[in-house]
Enzyme design. Sequence first.
Site, PDB file in Angstrom:
ATOM      1  N   LEU A 360       0.526 -14.000   1.853  1.00  0.00           N
ATOM      2  CA  LEU A 360       1.579 -13.138   2.214  1.00  0.00           C
ATOM      3  C   LEU A 360       2.085 -12.427   0.998  1.00  0.00           C
ATOM      4  CD1 LEU A 360       3.689 -15.301   4.660  1.00  0.00           C
ATOM      5  CD2 LEU A 360       1.662 -13.431   5.214  1.00  0.00           C
ATOM      6  N   GLU A 361       2.560 -11.187   0.814  1.00  0.00           N
ATOM      7  CA  GLU A 361       2.923 -10.549  -0.262  1.00  0.00           C
ATOM      8  C   GLU A 361       4.229 -10.949  -0.878  1.00  0.00           C
ATOM      9  OE1 GLU A 361       5.319  -6.790   1.287  1.00  0.00           O
ATOM     10  OE2 GLU A 361       3.366  -6.858   2.516  1.00  0.00           O
TER      11      GLU A 361
END
Length: 562
Positions: A360-361
């Site tokens: 995930l960013e």
Amino acid sequence: MDRRSGGGAARTANVSKSAPWAGKARWCCVRKGVSGSVKLITKEEAAALVQDGMTVGVGGFGAYGAPESLLQALADRFDATGHPAGLTVTCTVSPGNNTYENEGLNRIAKDGLINTIIAGHLANPPMIAEMVAENRLAAYTLPLGVVVHLYDAIAGHKPAVLTKVGLGTYADPRKEGCKANTKTEAQNRDIVELVHLTEGDFLLYKTFPIQLCFIRATCADEKGNVSMEEEAVGDFSLNMAAAVHNSGGIVVVEAGKIVKTGTIPPKKVRVHASIVDYAVIADGSKYRQGYAAANRGELSGSFQIPVAALEPMKMSNRKIIARRGAMELVPNCLINLGIGMPSGIGSVANEEGISATLSLESGPQGGVPVEGLGFGASVNPEVIYNLSDIFHLYDGGVLSMTFLGAAEIDGHGNVNVSKFGSRCTGPGGFINISQNTPRVHFIGTFTTGGLRETVENGKLIILQEGQQRKFCKKIQQITFSGDYAASTGQQVMYITERAVFRLDGHELLLTEIAPGIDLQKDILDQMEFRPKIADNLRLMDSRIFLDKKMNLVLPGEQAQEE
């Protein structure tokens, strides 16, 4: 902790009100107490440090980590006195819980308090997004990775971040130059420039001094060392604090608790006392891990839970899309999932026992992404990177593939996820990820706005068509450039519940349709342009539409079994 102020004169600001990030702040220094401890102050005293025209950094990432007590104190001071006024606020994914409740940046969404915002995403605090939409607040929406790398550059006294991220999109100065509305355009400033080097075109995003920041921590010790061990996402506290400190500014930490010096193990110290000026103890009612939960240890890595206990997704068009997306996975791949619809890929992968590592960013890598309001965290993460590191990895091409949402798609493969009418949300990490990953999948329903669908006997049935078409002749903003993707040789797919497309040169090619779907009525008539149609147009895998486990086996794993 010593509450007496250290020696030295009080700080005064010399900030240009006409240019929020122009000029150099001049500050006096000493903030430490006479004993060498960080100075413990009240939230009201912290709010009083903010002066008119300052550029203020705010910590937190979406649903997690906002300095709620400090933001509320700032709002209360403005309500009582009308000051501070004309602030420029900078943050990454603006903190908020996606409602109009008094949370996150909604707390300071007040006319006159903020003049400009520089951020990667604005939607989580909808009151801020509304101010931008109504032209009451100037906004520069930058790619998320660029924002956090600007903090690094500011800390290092570098003039800019030089990158290809944003070329061909709205961030490109040949298009909109990151300017969200006419109020921003009226400032007559350019935060990004196009430069030509022997290696090709690049974008140069300019740095700016930050005079003060509010960040949040799990705890701070008496000396001022800060830890983040209960946080569920990767923070950028050191990056922002270093940018502020090295700009001559003030670093204020809101801590869940104060502990004795030496209590925090050195490897858990996230921000060292040498760059922390003041500490504030968070109000108990406002300190929690995130808006979805007070504290979940399985999100921060304190412990793990059995993932078999996670409930599989119920059958829906969302699960259909996630299942078709999961069929593109390869064994042991590292994939990124965007917010919303794409997060369902993680749920399907977990249900099917697929050996993919999800990233995930927001920093977590490994585990199963949390859906809904808690998105950004993962259950049982293997590592939680800070934001600067994760985007260096993304920009460098570490990902095998990515799955991202798509609100609008045109015939050239361009995608919009960042602006709808006057409402500008910004891209988050979308541009960094979509431009630097070799295989990109955009996923979402074929239409939207009242769409109702079901499955019967392995076929997709449209009960009510959506009122809004997503395959448009002209999209409102280019967040992903099909032309740029074609020039770099990316493999791009567009996956919906009823049709699958690929980017073929500079056009969309229809390759699959769902069983039960009429090509003309349900697909072509619902598009504002006509795509190319594959000669070998085929039906989507029938297992996708059955309400039972697919028993999905990835190609490489199947070959090994045989």
